[in-house]
Write a protein that holds these residues in place. Structure first.
Motif, PDB file in Angstrom:
ATOM      1  N   ASP A  94      35.289  30.579  33.844  1.00 50.01           N
ATOM      2  CA  ASP A  94      34.904  30.569  32.555  1.00 50.01           C
ATOM      3  C   ASP A  94      34.446  32.050  32.341  1.00 50.01           C
ATOM      4  O   ASP A  94      34.941  33.304  33.007  1.00 50.01           O
ATOM      5  CB  ASP A  94      33.829  29.461  32.537  1.00 50.01           C
ATOM      6  CG  ASP A  94      32.568  30.123  33.405  1.00 50.01           C
ATOM      7  OD1 ASP A  94      32.412  31.188  33.889  1.00 50.01           O
ATOM      8  OD2 ASP A  94      31.682  29.177  33.633  1.00 50.01           O
ATOM      9  N   ARG A  95      34.125  32.218  30.918  1.00 50.30           N
ATOM     10  CA  ARG A  95      33.641  33.549  30.522  1.00 50.30           C
ATOM     11  C   ARG A  95      32.683  34.490  31.104  1.00 50.30           C
ATOM     12  O   ARG A  95      32.597  35.574  31.162  1.00 50.30           O
ATOM     13  CB  ARG A  95      33.412  33.545  29.096  1.00 50.30           C
ATOM     14  CG  ARG A  95      34.551  32.770  28.022  1.00 50.30           C
ATOM     15  CD  ARG A  95      34.307  33.096  26.748  1.00 50.30           C
ATOM     16  NE  ARG A  95      35.453  32.754  25.765  1.00 50.30           N
ATOM     17  CZ  ARG A  95      36.569  33.168  25.879  1.00 50.30           C
ATOM     18  NH1 ARG A  95      36.748  34.453  26.231  1.00 50.30           N
ATOM     19  NH2 ARG A  95      37.368  32.537  24.979  1.00 50.30           N
TER      20      ARG A  95
ATOM     21  N   LEU B 223      38.547  31.904  31.138  1.00 51.88           N
ATOM     22  CA  LEU B 223      39.589  32.891  30.896  1.00 51.88           C
ATOM     23  C   LEU B 223      40.857  32.666  31.712  1.00 51.88           C
ATOM     24  O   LEU B 223      42.035  33.355  31.094  1.00 51.88           O
ATOM     25  CB  LEU B 223      38.788  34.113  31.979  1.00 51.88           C
ATOM     26  CG  LEU B 223      37.594  34.524  31.173  1.00 51.88           C
ATOM     27  CD1 LEU B 223      37.026  35.973  32.390  1.00 51.88           C
ATOM     28  CD2 LEU B 223      37.678  35.312  29.952  1.00 51.88           C
TER      29      LEU B 223
ATOM     30  N   SER C  99      45.251  36.203  33.376  1.00 51.79           N
ATOM     31  CA  SER C  99      44.093  37.008  32.546  1.00 51.79           C
ATOM     32  C   SER C  99      44.174  38.386  32.930  1.00 51.79           C
ATOM     33  O   SER C  99      44.175  38.563  34.098  1.00 51.79           O
ATOM     34  CB  SER C  99      42.854  36.101  32.927  1.00 51.79           C
ATOM     35  OG  SER C  99      41.880  36.985  32.359  1.00 51.79           O
TER      36      SER C  99
END
Length: 134
Positions: free
Chosen positions: A47-48, A65, A112
């Motif tokens: 996750d972010r 992400l 990513s």
């Protein structure tokens, strides 16, 4: 006053080694609690906040992400062949879980640029200054 201190204290960045270590913990936990079949139908994501997570249902919109469906990983299917049906015994296959996480990390890094920018491992302050001076 504590929130001011949190703003002023620099946060330590995550690194790829920490993400991989957390992925091993998450995989073991999911295999132990849910079993291999449910694991194969889920998705591993970062996750972010750079937290490794397993999602068994629908993915949260835009909160990741990178996300990799576990069923796309060859290591997961190899793990399924080696893991007994009892989920409690799944945690003992250390080597297979390690290979699965290596494959997972390659897939996540391919998705990513932010994850690729993370350092490989954590440096101590003395090592960081020595590396910067070279």
């Amino acid at each position: 006053m504590a929130w001011i201190a949190q703003l002023l204290i620099p946060r330590r960045r995550k690194n790829r080694r920490e993400l991989a270590d957390r992925a091993v913990e998450v995989v073991r936990h999911v295999l132990f609690d849910m079993g291999i079949e449910r694991f194969l139908h889920g998705t591993m994501l970062v996750d972010r906040q750079y937290r490794m997570r397993f999602v068994s249902g629908n993915l949260p919109g835009g909160a990741a992400l990178a996300a990799v469906p576990v069923s796309t990983l060859a290591g997961a299917h190899a793990l399924q062949a080696n893991v007994p049906q009892l989920p409690a015994l799944a945690a003992f296959h250390q080597h297979d879980v390690g290979l699965l996480v290596e494959e997972l990390m390659v897939a996540l890094l391919a998705q990513s640029a932010l994850l690729r920018d993370l350092p490989e491992q954590r440096y101590r302050p003395a090592e960081r200054s020595a590396a910067a001076s070279k």
